[in-house]
Design a protein around this motif. Structure first.
Motif, PDB file in Angstrom:
ATOM      1  N   TYR B 133       0.861  -1.403  -0.038  1.00 25.61           N
ATOM      2  CA  TYR B 133       0.151  -0.037  -0.114  1.00 25.61           C
ATOM      3  C   TYR B 133       0.832   1.151  -0.073  1.00 25.61           C
ATOM      4  N   VAL B 134       1.827   1.266   0.842  1.00 21.10           N
ATOM      5  CA  VAL B 134       2.535   2.562   1.047  1.00 21.10           C
ATOM      6  C   VAL B 134       3.665   2.670  -0.153  1.00 21.10           C
ATOM      7  N   ASP B 135       4.214   1.438  -0.279  1.00 23.28           N
ATOM      8  CA  ASP B 135       5.368   1.483  -1.458  1.00 23.28           C
ATOM      9  C   ASP B 135       4.663   1.823  -2.717  1.00 23.28           C
ATOM     10  N   GLY B 136       3.436   1.543  -2.952  1.00 21.86           N
ATOM     11  CA  GLY B 136       2.879   1.915  -4.337  1.00 21.86           C
ATOM     12  C   GLY B 136       2.511   3.520  -4.320  1.00 21.86           C
ATOM     13  N   SER B 137       2.492   3.988  -2.972  1.00 19.46           N
ATOM     14  CA  SER B 137       2.285   5.446  -3.107  1.00 19.46           C
ATOM     15  C   SER B 137       3.370   6.286  -3.099  1.00 19.46           C
ATOM     16  N   VAL B 138       4.505   5.580  -2.482  1.00 22.51           N
ATOM     17  CA  VAL B 138       5.882   6.144  -2.818  1.00 22.51           C
ATOM     18  C   VAL B 138       6.329   6.626  -4.110  1.00 22.51           C
ATOM     19  N   VAL B 139       5.956   5.451  -4.909  1.00 22.41           N
ATOM     20  CA  VAL B 139       6.438   5.138  -6.328  1.00 22.41           C
ATOM     21  C   VAL B 139       5.649   6.518  -6.926  1.00 22.41           C
ATOM     22  N   VAL B 140       4.296   6.468  -6.868  1.00 21.35           N
ATOM     23  CA  VAL B 140       3.755   7.836  -7.599  1.00 21.35           C
ATOM     24  C   VAL B 140       3.911   8.962  -7.127  1.00 21.35           C
ATOM     25  N   GLY B 141       4.740   8.974  -5.946  1.00 24.31           N
ATOM     26  CA  GLY B 141       4.958  10.340  -5.508  1.00 24.31           C
ATOM     27  C   GLY B 141       3.910  10.707  -4.456  1.00 24.31           C
ATOM     28  N   ALA B 142       2.956   9.876  -3.992  1.00 25.69           N
ATOM     29  CA  ALA B 142       1.868  10.491  -2.988  1.00 25.69           C
ATOM     30  C   ALA B 142       2.144  10.475  -1.810  1.00 25.69           C
ATOM     31  N   ALA B 143       3.219   9.571  -1.617  1.00 27.11           N
ATOM     32  CA  ALA B 143       4.103   9.617  -0.181  1.00 27.11           C
ATOM     33  C   ALA B 143       5.509   9.879  -0.236  1.00 27.11           C
ATOM     34  N   GLY B 144       5.991  10.490   0.604  1.00 31.32           N
ATOM     35  CA  GLY B 144       7.497  10.855   0.172  1.00 31.32           C
ATOM     36  C   GLY B 144       8.587  10.363   0.978  1.00 31.32           C
ATOM     37  N   ALA B 145       9.547  11.067   1.472  1.00 33.77           N
ATOM     38  CA  ALA B 145      10.866  10.504   1.881  1.00 33.77           C
ATOM     39  C   ALA B 145      10.543   9.761   3.339  1.00 33.77           C
ATOM     40  N   SER B 146      11.378   8.564   3.701  1.00 38.37           N
ATOM     41  CA  SER B 146      11.226   8.102   4.713  1.00 38.37           C
ATOM     42  C   SER B 146      11.896   8.213   5.875  1.00 38.37           C
ATOM     43  N   SER B 147      11.432   8.256   7.212  1.00 38.97           N
ATOM     44  CA  SER B 147      12.094   8.597   8.424  1.00 38.97           C
ATOM     45  C   SER B 147      11.785   7.321   9.363  1.00 38.97           C
ATOM     46  N   LYS B 148      12.345   7.447  10.621  1.00 41.02           N
ATOM     47  CA  LYS B 148      11.843   6.430  11.683  1.00 41.02           C
ATOM     48  C   LYS B 148      10.240   6.587  11.855  1.00 41.02           C
ATOM     49  N   LYS B 149       9.536   7.890  11.478  1.00 37.40           N
ATOM     50  CA  LYS B 149       8.110   7.852  11.645  1.00 37.40           C
ATOM     51  C   LYS B 149       7.395   7.200  10.569  1.00 37.40           C
ATOM     52  N   GLY B 150       8.056   6.718   9.520  1.00 39.83           N
ATOM     53  CA  GLY B 150       7.442   6.181   8.175  1.00 39.83           C
ATOM     54  C   GLY B 150       7.485   7.292   7.183  1.00 39.83           C
ATOM     55  N   TYR B 151       6.792   6.980   6.132  1.00 41.91           N
ATOM     56  CA  TYR B 151       6.838   7.995   5.122  1.00 41.91           C
ATOM     57  C   TYR B 151       6.025   9.115   5.052  1.00 41.91           C
ATOM     58  N   LYS B 152       6.479  10.487   4.659  1.00 44.21           N
ATOM     59  CA  LYS B 152       6.017  11.640   4.857  1.00 44.21           C
ATOM     60  C   LYS B 152       4.654  11.592   3.890  1.00 44.21           C
ATOM     61  N   GLY B 153       3.735  12.207   4.445  1.00 51.25           N
ATOM     62  CA  GLY B 153       2.361  12.139   3.776  1.00 51.25           C
ATOM     63  C   GLY B 153       1.341  10.905   3.923  1.00 51.25           C
ATOM     64  N   VAL B 154       1.947   9.947   4.860  1.00 52.67           N
ATOM     65  CA  VAL B 154       1.074   9.031   5.124  1.00 52.67           C
ATOM     66  C   VAL B 154       0.858   9.039   6.618  1.00 52.67           C
ATOM     67  N   THR B 155      -0.465   8.770   6.732  1.00 55.99           N
ATOM     68  CA  THR B 155      -0.958   8.888   8.158  1.00 55.99           C
ATOM     69  C   THR B 155      -0.903   7.333   8.589  1.00 55.99           C
ATOM     70  N   TYR B 156      -0.644   6.812   9.771  1.00 60.89           N
ATOM     71  CA  TYR B 156      -0.349   5.541  10.243  1.00 60.89           C
ATOM     72  C   TYR B 156      -1.393   5.424  11.335  1.00 60.89           C
ATOM     73  N   LEU B 157      -2.112   4.556  11.418  1.00 62.22           N
ATOM     74  CA  LEU B 157      -3.325   4.346  12.327  1.00 62.22           C
ATOM     75  C   LEU B 157      -2.975   2.912  13.146  1.00 62.22           C
ATOM     76  N   PRO B 158      -2.293   3.183  14.177  1.00 58.36           N
ATOM     77  CA  PRO B 158      -1.801   1.852  14.800  1.00 58.36           C
ATOM     78  C   PRO B 158      -2.938   1.198  15.209  1.00 58.36           C
ATOM     79  N   CYS B 159      -2.587  -0.343  15.182  1.00 55.53           N
ATOM     80  CA  CYS B 159      -3.721  -1.180  15.272  1.00 55.53           C
ATOM     81  C   CYS B 159      -3.072  -2.287  16.281  1.00 55.53           C
ATOM     82  N   THR B 160      -3.435  -1.966  17.515  1.00 55.81           N
ATOM     83  CA  THR B 160      -2.660  -2.888  18.574  1.00 55.81           C
ATOM     84  C   THR B 160      -3.622  -3.437  19.338  1.00 55.81           C
ATOM     85  N   ALA B 161      -2.883  -4.011  20.366  1.00 60.72           N
ATOM     86  CA  ALA B 161      -3.903  -4.974  21.362  1.00 60.72           C
ATOM     87  C   ALA B 161      -4.664  -4.348  22.113  1.00 60.72           C
TER      88      ALA B 161
END
Lengths: 408, 408
Positions: B133-161
């Motif tokens: 999901y995210v890799d595809g978004s990075v390739v088209v440029g909808a998501a940007g550079a990656s850091s420890k927090k993940g890719y720029k432009g992507v909202t991560y929704l933690p799914c936890t216990a």
């Protein structure tokens, strides 16, 4: 607010050529239910798979139902044996197995390949050309809005009778992607070694990358003509080749193709294009059908090669019959000119004084024969029709009979 | 100067998860040539195609070698009969045949679907999630550079216990594409109707489009759980469903999937998404293999449905065996928690105090069992391993035996 559309789709000109051809055929048939329409239009194979190849796929599918024969995901880049076989049979001393990537067909590779490049990349295409080169560029945004002159950001390279269907290379801007198809769809022109050498030298000198579409290579019968761009020195530095089993072995519905990306082709920053292409294939693709790949292997063994040669010969004979009909007295009198090389499934035919869609409609109406309007492939295709040799012999013979009675 | 690289590829974080898993396995095997490694890692099917389906494909391939049975290009959107069958069997009163598009697999559809949207589109994904999901978004440029927090432009929704693996929807920005997978890869969580209703309502209220990945729907055995998002009122206005024969019928290598794009999903300018998706499929794709489509039809008839249910039951039984082993005394003592719903091929297992790659290496080393590190699916997957139930029964039994002896 809601989610924005990719502007590329709004930019895409209305109808994709072949759906429009299909629509006119459908509408004509609806109005004339008794008409026995013959299609010499879309380049769709008509003859059965050859026995050795069909059997290989049937056996493979059957074996997938056994514990021993089952296999799940394969390598996304393709079955190693098939990659090696393609390198060995088609690119001896020209490309290595790990430079060959198996796909679900040339059209899909052409669509995927645009993702490799920066969005501001320049695009150069032969005019006329297979529409997908440009459509794919429009979708990724490398090409912009369309006008009568074509799409913004695309350099059109007219290929006309005057230049013997080989473009003036000097029109190509530096740092351009160059789509080049030989044997050409639609003109049928087959570039000589000398011509391809000029193209390769120009690309290497001007920082260009050639996307060489060789999907019709199996139709080349003249031994002097190059069947792959890698026969040209220097091509490994600037050329990617896209190819297919569709026209070679009748796999239009089975879906199997391949690309060759030599390690020596590099981006401006020095990254090998092959590295990113490997990423495209592994991240955005998941391998061609393993059944189709079993068929591809069979097509390239000794028996398969013999069979596919005979299959292609059949279509070449169709082309010769059509050439004879289209050079008949009625056509000659009207100044119609047939360009046919003997090394392609397509005849490119000029009708002076006619618009492509008008002569398309006339032939549909008076001969009940479907062709493809040359203007659909680009402005330089105006006044031309493409005749495809993919058809059953008896249909081709009947079409030729009708065409020989056409009054122009 | 030369041609620029698509910056997206430079932005893509180093290794795609599964190649890295494969590499560590390969390296371990090279160092320990006698080790009998068992993979509970990659979600690759292992059991043969069922007889009815294998026969349908073998027969079809054979018939391609006959004049009567041969067919070339089909409709790019898929065989009309298969589109109708999918609509009838899986989406009664929920979607029509012309809203179903046949493809070469869910991964490829996920890659293609990004081309639909404007490049500034916001992306929201479950964390952890299937990396494509995210890799595809990075390739088209909808998501940007990656850091420890993940890719720029992507909202991560933690799914936890803590949230029972269903995210806090309020974190999703307005006008976002939401990738949502249920039954979930990797957590195995299966959203309830009430949960999906919340998601659909939120999307409709906030101008979002949901890309609903239902590739594991066939593993749902609890009748109360929704098997498609279109069981939820309002979903036809905001949701696209991606699905696949891979896990349903063992088609991982055969390659066949489908998407559903209801006519009611629209872009900001009112254009139906389906219109552009049809353009994507016809312009950038050329249809799934006709042999695979023949297999898809067989999988959905009465006999095929019976067979595929038994096939999926086999993997579900594997999962239950693994659940028993992973809840043994040795694991319990170490505080290991197994999350398994009974409606998914995946077990999501928490190892407190361990980094995912460390426990991966330990289990590879001490049990010779390959798993998948949870952290590879996103930051919230840290300290988890995903265990896949795709395997031969005797391998799963042997792996369970070894795991029960593991000292943690």
């Amino acid at each position: 607010m809601m989610i924005e559309r990719n502007k590329g789709f709004a930019n895409l000109a209305a109808g994709y050529l072949f759906p429009e051809v299909a629509k006119r055929r459908r509408e004509y048939q609806a109005k004339h239910p008794d008409a026995k329409i013959i299609s010499l239009g879309i380049g769709n194979t008509t003859e059965p798979l050859t026995p050795h190849i069909a059997k290989a796929m049937a056996d493979y599918a059957k074996s997938l139902g056994t514990a021993k024969g089952y296999s799940g995901y394969g390598d996304e880049q393709g079955n190693a044996e098939l990659r090696a076989k393609i390198a060995e049979v088609l690119y001896p001393k020209m490309a290595k197995a790990d430079e060959v990537f198996i796909s679900d067909g040339a059209k899909c590779d052409i669509a995927r390949i645009q993702t490799l490049f920066g969005r501001n990349v320049k695009i150069s295409v032969q005019d006329p050309a297979y529409p997908v080169y440009v459509d794919g560029s429009v979708v990724v945004g490398a090409a912009g809005a369309s006008s009568k002159k074509g799409y913004k950001g695309v350099t059109y390279l007219p290929c006309t009778a005057e230049n013997k269907f080989f473009p003036e290379l000097e029109k190509i801007p530096a740092d351009s992607i160059i789509y080049f198809c030989s044997p050409n769809n639609p003109t049928g022109a087959c570039a000589t070694k000398a011509q391809l050498k000029k193209l390769v030298d120009y690309a290497n000198k001007n920082g260009c990358i050639i996307i060489f579409d060789a999907a019709y290579y199996a139709f080349i019968r003249d031994d002097k003509l190059p069947r792959t761009i890698y026969e040209i020195p220097g091509a490994r530095k600037c050329a990617i080749e896209i190819n297919s089993f569709s026209k070679l072995a009748g796999f239009t519905g089975v879906r199997l193709g391949w690309s060759v990306v030599p390690s020596d082709v590099k981006f401006a920053d020095g990254t090998p294009v092959k590295q990113d292409w490997n990423r495209v294939m592994t991240t955005l693709f998941n391998g061609a059908s393993n059944i189709a790949q079993a068929g591809g292997l069979a097509a390239l063994d000794k028996e398969g090669q013999k069979e596919t040669k005979a299959l292609v010969d059949y279509y070449l004979e169709n082309a010769r019959l059509m050439e004879a009909a289209l050079t008949g007295e009625n056509f000659k009198k009207a100044g119609v000119k047939v360009y046919y090389t003997g090394d392609s499934p397509y005849l490119w035919v000029n009708f002076p004084g006619w618009k492509s869609w008008d002569i398309f409609d006339k032939i549909l109406d008076e001969c009940n024969v479907v062709t493809t309007p040359g203007s659909g492939f680009g402005p330089a295709g105006e006044s031309y029709l493409r005749f495809s040799s993919f058809g059953h012999r008896k249909d081709v013979q009947e079409a030729c009979k009708r065409l020989s009675k056409l009054v122009l």
